[in-house]
Design a protein around this motif. Structure first.
Motif, PDB file in Angstrom:
ATOM      1  N   TYR A 287      -0.806 -39.413 -65.968  1.00  0.00           N
ATOM      2  CA  TYR A 287      -2.098 -38.901 -65.505  1.00  0.00           C
ATOM      3  C   TYR A 287      -2.074 -37.388 -65.324  1.00  0.00           C
ATOM      4  N   TRP A 288      -1.165 -36.746 -66.012  1.00  0.00           N
ATOM      5  CA  TRP A 288      -1.051 -35.297 -65.840  1.00  0.00           C
ATOM      6  C   TRP A 288      -2.278 -34.564 -66.353  1.00  0.00           C
ATOM      7  N   TRP A 289      -3.072 -35.198 -67.198  1.00  0.00           N
ATOM      8  CA  TRP A 289      -4.300 -34.542 -67.648  1.00  0.00           C
ATOM      9  C   TRP A 289      -5.261 -34.346 -66.479  1.00  0.00           C
ATOM     10  N   ILE A 290      -5.187 -35.290 -65.501  1.00  0.00           N
ATOM     11  CA  ILE A 290      -6.031 -35.134 -64.300  1.00  0.00           C
ATOM     12  C   ILE A 290      -5.557 -33.924 -63.497  1.00  0.00           C
ATOM     13  N   THR A 291      -4.221 -33.825 -63.368  1.00  0.00           N
ATOM     14  CA  THR A 291      -3.644 -32.679 -62.662  1.00  0.00           C
ATOM     15  C   THR A 291      -4.119 -31.379 -63.304  1.00  0.00           C
ATOM     16  N   GLY A 292      -4.004 -31.325 -64.623  1.00  0.00           N
ATOM     17  CA  GLY A 292      -4.378 -30.110 -65.345  1.00  0.00           C
ATOM     18  C   GLY A 292      -5.854 -29.800 -65.173  1.00  0.00           C
ATOM     19  N   LEU A 293      -6.661 -30.842 -65.280  1.00  0.00           N
ATOM     20  CA  LEU A 293      -8.111 -30.680 -65.170  1.00  0.00           C
ATOM     21  C   LEU A 293      -8.481 -30.146 -63.784  1.00  0.00           C
ATOM     22  N   LEU A 294      -7.871 -30.747 -62.745  1.00  0.00           N
ATOM     23  CA  LEU A 294      -8.175 -30.313 -61.372  1.00  0.00           C
ATOM     24  C   LEU A 294      -7.704 -28.884 -61.140  1.00  0.00           C
ATOM     25  N   GLY A 295      -6.518 -28.567 -61.686  1.00  0.00           N
ATOM     26  CA  GLY A 295      -5.991 -27.211 -61.532  1.00  0.00           C
ATOM     27  C   GLY A 295      -6.937 -26.197 -62.177  1.00  0.00           C
ATOM     28  N   LEU A 296      -7.381 -26.542 -63.377  1.00  0.00           N
ATOM     29  CA  LEU A 296      -8.284 -25.669 -64.124  1.00  0.00           C
ATOM     30  C   LEU A 296      -9.611 -25.504 -63.382  1.00  0.00           C
ATOM     31  N   LEU A 297     -10.096 -26.645 -62.857  1.00  0.00           N
ATOM     32  CA  LEU A 297     -11.358 -26.658 -62.117  1.00  0.00           C
ATOM     33  C   LEU A 297     -11.254 -25.732 -60.907  1.00  0.00           C
ATOM     34  N   PHE A 298     -10.130 -25.834 -60.195  1.00  0.00           N
ATOM     35  CA  PHE A 298      -9.948 -25.003 -59.010  1.00  0.00           C
ATOM     36  C   PHE A 298      -9.937 -23.531 -59.401  1.00  0.00           C
ATOM     37  N   PHE A 299      -9.195 -23.228 -60.477  1.00  0.00           N
ATOM     38  CA  PHE A 299      -9.092 -21.862 -60.978  1.00  0.00           C
ATOM     39  C   PHE A 299     -10.481 -21.314 -61.283  1.00  0.00           C
ATOM     40  N   ALA A 300     -11.290 -22.138 -61.967  1.00  0.00           N
ATOM     41  CA  ALA A 300     -12.611 -21.688 -62.396  1.00  0.00           C
ATOM     42  C   ALA A 300     -13.578 -21.584 -61.223  1.00  0.00           C
ATOM     43  N   LEU A 301     -13.388 -22.430 -60.208  1.00  0.00           N
ATOM     44  CA  LEU A 301     -14.343 -22.456 -59.100  1.00  0.00           C
ATOM     45  C   LEU A 301     -13.950 -21.539 -57.946  1.00  0.00           C
ATOM     46  N   TYR A 302     -12.666 -21.151 -57.894  1.00  0.00           N
ATOM     47  CA  TYR A 302     -12.163 -20.410 -56.743  1.00  0.00           C
ATOM     48  C   TYR A 302     -13.031 -19.201 -56.369  1.00  0.00           C
ATOM     49  N   PRO A 303     -13.379 -18.309 -57.329  1.00  0.00           N
ATOM     50  CA  PRO A 303     -14.192 -17.149 -56.938  1.00  0.00           C
ATOM     51  C   PRO A 303     -15.547 -17.553 -56.373  1.00  0.00           C
ATOM     52  N   PHE A 304     -16.146 -18.594 -56.945  1.00  0.00           N
ATOM     53  CA  PHE A 304     -17.447 -19.033 -56.450  1.00  0.00           C
ATOM     54  C   PHE A 304     -17.332 -19.575 -55.029  1.00  0.00           C
ATOM     55  N   LEU A 305     -16.288 -20.374 -54.797  1.00  0.00           N
ATOM     56  CA  LEU A 305     -16.087 -20.935 -53.459  1.00  0.00           C
ATOM     57  C   LEU A 305     -15.800 -19.827 -52.452  1.00  0.00           C
ATOM     58  N   LEU A 306     -15.032 -18.838 -52.881  1.00  0.00           N
ATOM     59  CA  LEU A 306     -14.726 -17.705 -52.013  1.00  0.00           C
ATOM     60  C   LEU A 306     -16.020 -16.989 -51.634  1.00  0.00           C
ATOM     61  N   TYR A 307     -16.868 -16.770 -52.632  1.00  0.00           N
ATOM     62  CA  TYR A 307     -18.148 -16.103 -52.415  1.00  0.00           C
ATOM     63  C   TYR A 307     -18.989 -16.883 -51.406  1.00  0.00           C
ATOM     64  N   ARG A 308     -19.031 -18.210 -51.581  1.00  0.00           N
ATOM     65  CA  ARG A 308     -19.792 -19.057 -50.667  1.00  0.00           C
ATOM     66  C   ARG A 308     -19.238 -18.966 -49.252  1.00  0.00           C
ATOM     67  N   SER A 309     -17.933 -18.974 -49.173  1.00  0.00           N
ATOM     68  CA  SER A 309     -17.267 -18.928 -47.885  1.00  0.00           C
ATOM     69  C   SER A 309     -17.554 -17.596 -47.175  1.00  0.00           C
ATOM     70  N   LEU A 310     -17.535 -16.504 -47.933  1.00  0.00           N
ATOM     71  CA  LEU A 310     -17.818 -15.185 -47.349  1.00  0.00           C
ATOM     72  C   LEU A 310     -19.243 -15.146 -46.802  1.00  0.00           C
ATOM     73  N   ARG A 311     -20.177 -15.688 -47.576  1.00  0.00           N
ATOM     74  CA  ARG A 311     -21.565 -15.706 -47.146  1.00  0.00           C
ATOM     75  C   ARG A 311     -21.724 -16.520 -45.877  1.00  0.00           C
ATOM     76  N   PHE A 312     -21.065 -17.673 -45.899  1.00  0.00           N
ATOM     77  CA  PHE A 312     -21.158 -18.574 -44.757  1.00  0.00           C
ATOM     78  C   PHE A 312     -20.645 -17.901 -43.489  1.00  0.00           C
ATOM     79  N   ASN A 313     -19.466 -17.303 -43.592  1.00  0.00           N
ATOM     80  CA  ASN A 313     -18.865 -16.714 -42.399  1.00  0.00           C
ATOM     81  C   ASN A 313     -19.604 -15.481 -41.924  1.00  0.00           C
ATOM     82  N   ALA A 314     -20.106 -14.677 -42.870  1.00  0.00           N
ATOM     83  CA  ALA A 314     -20.862 -13.494 -42.459  1.00  0.00           C
ATOM     84  C   ALA A 314     -22.137 -13.913 -41.738  1.00  0.00           C
ATOM     85  N   ALA A 315     -22.847 -14.890 -42.311  1.00  0.00           N
ATOM     86  CA  ALA A 315     -24.115 -15.315 -41.718  1.00  0.00           C
ATOM     87  C   ALA A 315     -23.901 -15.925 -40.337  1.00  0.00           C
TER      88      ALA A 315
END
Lengths: 350, 374
Positions: B106-134
């Motif tokens: 099931y390593w394809w799931i591992t890879g997919l999740l890793g890739l997903l995290f990589f791709a989403l990390y900046p967006f999640l960070l942005y959301r988190s910054l907005r949340f905490n500032a507000a």
């Protein structure tokens, strides 16, 4: 008037950063705020009192981004009770205020940790093992068999006829065990390191070494051992051990504050499987299965008792065993196990 | 809080407006915070982690609420339920990632999740910054994060991809871009922060750290060598091990090796902490809010690094029980060395006209507004 609430506060109108000293009074179902300029009226139902925290200044959020801050702890608490807000967090607040509660919390954390490791984790692991889908078990078996053949065991030197004969008996045993497993018996040479041994993987692959086959005085002894291993398969003991191990690693990494390393530290499951760390309870459950099978096929648990004792004797002779893949390392308390088998026999005989 | 009044008004030059300096005060107490912390730990453990968001919010509320500027404190208003949603999402993904890592098929799931995290990390960070500032409030006004997700992708993904290819030379540039993204987009009410800082300083900080690391490694190596040579050359080995043979010098060599290794680890940790402290100082010093207010910090990076390293040592020795004390100690030092200078009144900031959060539909913002614990 016991419920007259009046307090001094600082009013922020939500538009600018200017603090305005104000008087606040609850008038019926309305909160009247009188800052230096215009008086403001708010329905009590629109107020949101921020939860209490230590000796910090209390905050009431008002509609339109306005807020009221006050150091009058008693008045705000009274208002809060009236609005039925923050009830649970007041309980938390009371805990946080007391040193006795803090000391009890330390004891509580330790106690809970110990109880969780002893009872909670095994229960969770058991549930997780029961829920693991069969394809995952199949995949694990394939992976582990590959590892075992590369690292630990050699091809068997048993004669073809002998292997056939044992396999036939094993198939009958497996048919009785049932379940969604792919049972198969694998013969291997244990060499000096592994010696006489047998162990099962989660999907029903059962290894038996040439040394064990030779150590047995009868086929019934071998079948007793195999029935024991199928007990482990049926109750998913191997998966339970794997999940307990993973859970423990995760707990340690959470406590150490390093969650990211949990995935890497956990290590590969095949290695965990090969350590065969079963609890006494699991062993006794597998022994009970084997004992009942032996009672049905031959009417005595004697063969398993005999081979267990012979395995111990052999283990004491040669101290060179590697601990990995060692049947006995994971099978403590042979006297108690033999006693249990005797009890099963006595009970059935009655 | 009567004690938090303007401390001194510096005499103004003839033409310049008068500058008021406000100290930042931190009134948290180790004993009080210990009680909060241990109750947090207990409730988090007993609820198998469900209480964690409440624990996190209360911790922040404590630290924000005990930070005072000109007689007014800060406030953290996050809704723990919003945090819980984020924690659950991340928890489930992390569990799937760790478990799939264990099964080769099931390593394809591992890879997919890793890739997903990589791709989403900046967006999640942005959301988190907005949340905490507000959710950070001071003097009745909330902070805001007005950056765009695109900026997060440039600073946290694109430029980071160049780091391996430039042999790390673009790393300080990436750090500078990240700080710029974080700080230029902070707003207090309608007033934006300004971050006009030279990337050269970041390179100097990194070069200093690398130079210290190399120099110290050489010193440790030479000392270890001198130790071995001196011990062997002077015949001391015979004194230490009267009936010893060659094996004993091997033992001595191993002991020296272990000592050198531990020293190097400690050194590595210290330099890492120094780097973080120096970057913090760099970020805070002369950070402007609008044209009228700026931050000043007199924190000493070496001292802050020492506080952090010794904190970890004390936490290890006390099996974690000193964690609250360590956090208060660090925050006290930071806040005691932070001042706000302003040429205008702190009363004159205005709330942003329309809160940004209403741009998204209510449901969507409810779902996306979570804190991921960065």
């Amino acid at each position: 008037m016991t419920d007259a609430v009046h307090f001094e506060a600082i009013f922020f109108d939500g538009l600018s950063s200017r603090p305005q000293p104000a008087q606040a009074t609850v008038d019926g179902e309305t909160l009247v705020v009188r800052p230096e300029r215009q008086e403001q009226r708010y329905a009590l139902s629109t107020l949101k009192v921020q939860p209490p925290l230590g000796r910090l200044r209390r905050v009431i959020r008002l509609p339109g981004g306005a807020r009221l801050e006050s150091d009058d702890q008693a008045a705000i608490a009274q208002l809060e009770r009236r609005l039925h807000q923050n009830g649970r967090l007041w309980a938390v607040q009371r805990l946080e205020a007391r040193w006795q509660a803090a000391l009890l919390s330390v004891v509580g954390v330790v106690l809970f940790g110990v109880l969780f490791v002893l009872y909670g984790l095994p229960a969770l692991a058991k549930a997780a093992a029961a829920l693991t889908p069969p394809p995952v078990l199949t995949s694990l078996d394939r992976q582990t068999v590959r590892l075992v053949d590369n690292e630990y065991l050699q091809p068997s030197t048993l004669g073809h006829a002998r292997q056939q004969q044992l396999s036939r008996a094993f198939r009958q045993l497996a048919a009785e065990a049932g379940g969604p497993y792919h049972y198969r018996l694998l013969f291997r040479d244990g060499g000096r390191d592994v010696g006489a041994n047998a162990f099962a993987l989660p999907d029903g692959s059962v290894f038996v070494t040439d040394q064990l086959v030779r150590l047995a005085h009868s086929d019934q002894e071998i079948l007793g051992v195999l029935a024991h291993e199928l007990g482990h398969v049926k109750h998913r003991h191997a998966m339970q051990s794997v999940y307990s191990g993973l859970g423990l690693t995760l707990m340690i990494s959470v406590v150490a504050g390093d969650v990211t390393s949990a995935a890497t530290v956990a290590g590969a499951i095949p290695a965990v499987l090969l350590q065969g760390k079963y609890s006494r309870q699991m062993e006794s459950q597998a022994d009970a299965d084997a004992g009942h099978w032996l009672m049905r096929h031959g009417g005595t648990t004697r063969p398993l008792q005999d081979i267990l004792q012979r395995l111990v004797a052999q283990d004491e002779d040669s101290k060179t065993h590697s601990r990995v893949l060692d049947l006995l390392a994971s099978h403590p308390g042979v006297e108690a196990r033999v006693a249990q088998l005797k009890a099963i026999e006595a009970e059935s005989g009655r | 809080m009567a004690e938090a009044s303007p401390s001194d008004v510096t005499p103004a030059e003839a033409a310049a407006p008068p500058v008021t300096t406000y100290p930042v005060q931190f009134t948290g107490e180790p004993g009080e915070y210990f009680r909060l912390w241990i109750v947090n730990v207990l409730l988090s453990v007993v609820t198998l982690g469900i209480y964690l968001p409440w624990a996190r919010v209360r911790t922040r509320q404590y630290f924000y609420g005990h930070t005072w500027l000109d007689g007014q404190n800060f406030e953290y208003t996050a809704n723990p339920v919003a945090l819980l949603r984020g924690y659950l999402l991340v928890g489930v993904l992390f569990a799937a990632y760790s478990i799939s890592q264990q099964f080769q098929d099931y390593w394809w799931i591992t890879g997919l999740l890793g890739l997903l995290f990589f791709a989403l990390y900046p967006f999640l960070l942005y959301r988190s910054l907005r949340f905490n500032a507000a959710n950070t409030i001071h003097r009745g006004l909330s902070f805001q994060f007005v950056g765009r997700p695109g900026g997060a992708y440039v600073a946290y993904l694109l430029i980071m991809l160049s780091v391996p290819f430039s042999l790390g030379l673009t790393f300080p540039l990436a750090v500078w871009m990240q700080r710029r993204y974080l700080l230029t987009h902070v707003a207090y009410g309608t007033t934006r922060a300004e971050f006009n800082k030279d990337v050269g300083v970041v390179y100097t900080i990194f070069l200093t750290a690398v130079a210290v690391m190399i120099a110290a490694s050489v010193v440790v190596g030479v000392l270890a060598l001198v130790g071995v040579v001196a011990a062997g050359g002077l015949g001391r080995l015979d004194d230490w091990f009267p009936n010893g043979g060659p094996e004993d010098s091997v033992v001595l060599f191993i002991i020296l090796g272990v000592i050198a290794y531990v020293l190097l680890l400690l050194l590595y940790a210290s330099v890492g902490q120094y780097l973080r402290a120096a970057l913090l100082r760099y970020s805070l010093q002369d950070l402007y809010l609008g044209r009228t207010l700026r931050l000043q910090t007199s924190l000493n990076p070496v001292r802050l690094a020492w506080i952090n390293v010794s904190n970890v040592a004390v936490q290890l020795i006390t099996l974690g029980l000193a964690t609250p004390w360590a956090a208060i100690r660090r925050t006290r030092y930071l806040m005691a060395h932070l001042q706000v200078q302003t040429i205008a009144s702190l009363d004159d900031f205005q709330a942003a006209a329309t809160p940004q959060e209403s741009a998204l539909g209510e449901a969507a913002s409810e779902f996306f507004n979570f804190d991921l614990g960065f």
